[in-house]
Design an enzyme around this catalytic site. Structure first.
Site, mmCIF file in Angstrom:
data_model
loop_
_atom_site.group_PDB
_atom_site.id
_atom_site.type_symbol
_atom_site.label_atom_id
_atom_site.label_comp_id
_atom_site.label_asym_id
_atom_site.label_seq_id
_atom_site.Cartn_x
_atom_site.Cartn_y
_atom_site.Cartn_z
ATOM 1 N N GLU A 1 5.519 -4.291 -2.210
ATOM 2 C CA GLU A 1 4.442 -3.294 -2.285
ATOM 3 C C GLU A 1 4.222 -2.927 -3.746
ATOM 4 O OE1 GLU A 1 5.477 0.462 -0.433
ATOM 5 O OE2 GLU A 1 7.570 0.139 -0.864
ATOM 6 N N ARG B 1 7.983 10.576 9.414
ATOM 7 C CA ARG B 1 8.578 9.815 8.314
ATOM 8 C C ARG B 1 9.508 10.702 7.490
ATOM 9 N NH1 ARG B 1 4.439 6.860 4.453
ATOM 10 N NH2 ARG B 1 4.148 8.971 3.678
ATOM 11 N N LYS C 1 10.821 7.862 1.837
ATOM 12 C CA LYS C 1 10.182 8.387 0.623
ATOM 13 C C LYS C 1 11.197 9.218 -0.162
ATOM 14 C CE LYS C 1 5.442 9.694 -0.333
ATOM 15 N NZ LYS C 1 5.109 8.650 -1.277
HETATM 16 C C1 LIG Z 1 6.040 3.307 -2.321
HETATM 17 C C2 LIG Z 1 4.883 3.687 -1.479
HETATM 18 N N1 LIG Z 1 4.326 2.752 -0.684
HETATM 19 C C3 LIG Z 1 3.280 3.038 0.116
HETATM 20 C C4 LIG Z 1 2.728 4.304 0.153
HETATM 21 C C5 LIG Z 1 1.581 4.586 1.074
HETATM 22 O O1 LIG Z 1 1.963 5.393 2.159
HETATM 23 P P1 LIG Z 1 0.894 6.327 2.882
HETATM 24 O O2 LIG Z 1 -0.192 5.443 3.368
HETATM 25 O O3 LIG Z 1 1.659 6.966 3.991
HETATM 26 O O4 LIG Z 1 0.433 7.295 1.867
HETATM 27 C C6 LIG Z 1 3.269 5.307 -0.663
HETATM 28 C C7 LIG Z 1 2.709 6.661 -0.657
HETATM 29 O O5 LIG Z 1 3.105 7.482 0.101
HETATM 30 C C8 LIG Z 1 4.381 5.001 -1.492
HETATM 31 O O6 LIG Z 1 4.934 5.936 -2.277
#
Ligand SMILES: Cc1ncc(COP(=O)(O)O)c(C=O)c1O
Length: 344
Positions: A223, A85, A187
């Site tokens: 989300e 990612r 991210k």
């Molecule tokens: C905006 C956002 N959505 C979802 C997630 C969850 O992702 P992960 O399960 O890879 O931590 C995160 C955290 O990383 C995030 O910053």
């Protein structure tokens, strides 16, 4: 160096920065090939005022946890997926992707250098924060001439004060987190500051966090500020927003979809309307920081949909939490080979 970290683990809690011993730093000059990085004392960085990160927000980050398990090992969870990612985010932000092997090796190095900061079993985790940023100076709008890949770590407790106790979300249809064609799917550091004001005002009003809707129809669930969302319908199907470039492809999300399928649940990744979510029988959020958080209520347009009472979470939410944390803590078998040991 004293081998005991100066932390009282018995009273340790919360998701806050605690400075540790060392960090990992690597450089890519000329914007093409990464030089091998090294472990340095934890400390401030020095950049030109014209650094790409400071002027044009050229940066991505990641979040991973390392923790002590039932087998007395220190492990991380699917760091290869964070590496993938991160590389996608680098490409989107015109930065040289960090090779997967280098990324995973760097994660292990920095954990190994800070093992005394990994909380005792069951007391929390060492949060690992990789960053790739444009550190070279650039004045006209263009990619920076130099990049820095760094990883720092901090011991953390629960993200939400309540642990598995349900969280309470609110929808603000007037604020959008991401738009099609933008950077919501990676991210990118710039995705986070714009939600702080909204998050802060609703936290002040007693909500745990904000649930965002899509920017085009103002109707589909996207989300939460830092986690993905799932709804168990009354028909027994679990639904979660599809990856369309405006939500983060969470690694916990991906893992929970796999667990749900293997437990026999039909799973749909789709445009999930807020009405469908409000009508669900269980709702929960997933993310590295939150792990899996049951949602007690969602408030939308002044209407509060209640999914659980008091400190209860639904049975499917609890079972998924037990399975995921069981695999992560090595209390359960890990048939997926998700858990990666950091030998120390
Ligand atoms: C905006 C956002 N959505 C979802 C997630 C969850 O992702 P992960 O399960 O890879 O931590 C995160 C955290 O990383 C995030 O910053």
């Amino acid at each position: 160096m004293n081998n005991e970290a100066p932390v009282d683990w018995d009273t340790f809690e919360g998701f806050a920065l605690r400075e540790t011993d060392s960090m990992y730093v690597a450089k890519c000059r000329g914007g093409e090939t990464w030089n091998p990085g090294k472990i340095e004392p934890y400390g401030n960085l020095s950049f030109s005022p014209a650094a790409g990160i400071l002027n044009y927000g050229q940066g991505v980050f990641e979040g991973i946890k390392a923790y002590r398990t039932e087998k007395n090992r220190i492990v991380t969870f699917r760091p290869d997926k964070n590496a993938e990612r991160c590389a996608e985010g680098c490409a989107r932000l015109s930065m040289p992707p960090v090779p997967q092997d280098m990324f995973v090796d760097a994660v292990k190095q920095v954990v190994r250098a800070n093992t005394r900061w990994v909380p005792p079993k069951g007391r929390g985790a060492l949060y690992i924060r990789p960053l790739v940023l444009g550190s070279g100076p650039v004045l006209g709008l263009a990619p920076a001439p130099e990049y820095t890949f760094l990883i720092y770590v901090s011991p953390v407790g629960n993200y939400f004060k309540s642990g598995l106790e349900p969280i309470h979300l609110v929808v603000d249809p007037s604020v959008k987190r991401a738009a099609p064609g933008g950077t919501g799917g990676v991210k990118h550091i710039g995705n986070y500051a714009p939600v702080l004001q909204t998050q802060r005002s609703y936290k002040g009003a007693g909500y745990s966090d904000v649930l965002y809707l899509d920017a085009v129809h103002n109707k589909y669930v996207e989300e939460v500020s830092s986690c993905n969302i799932f709804a168990l319908g009354k028909d027994g199907t679990v639904r979660t927003p599809r990856l369309s470039g405006t939500i983060l492809p969470g690694i916990t999300r991906m893992s929970i979809i796999q667990l749900l399928k293997d437990k026999g649940f039909p799973v749909e990744e789709l445009d999930l309307s807020i009405d469908q979510l409000m009508d669900a029988s269980e709702v929960f959020c997933t993310g590295t920081a939150v792990v899996l958080a049951g949602v007690g209520s969602v408030t939308y347009n002044g209407i509060k949909a209640q999914f659980s009472q008091g400190s209860d979470v639904g049975p499917v939410t609890r079972d998924l939490y037990d399975t995921l944390t069981g695999i992560q803590s090595e209390r359960l078998e890990d048939p997926y080979l998700w858990v990666v040991e950091v030998e120390h």
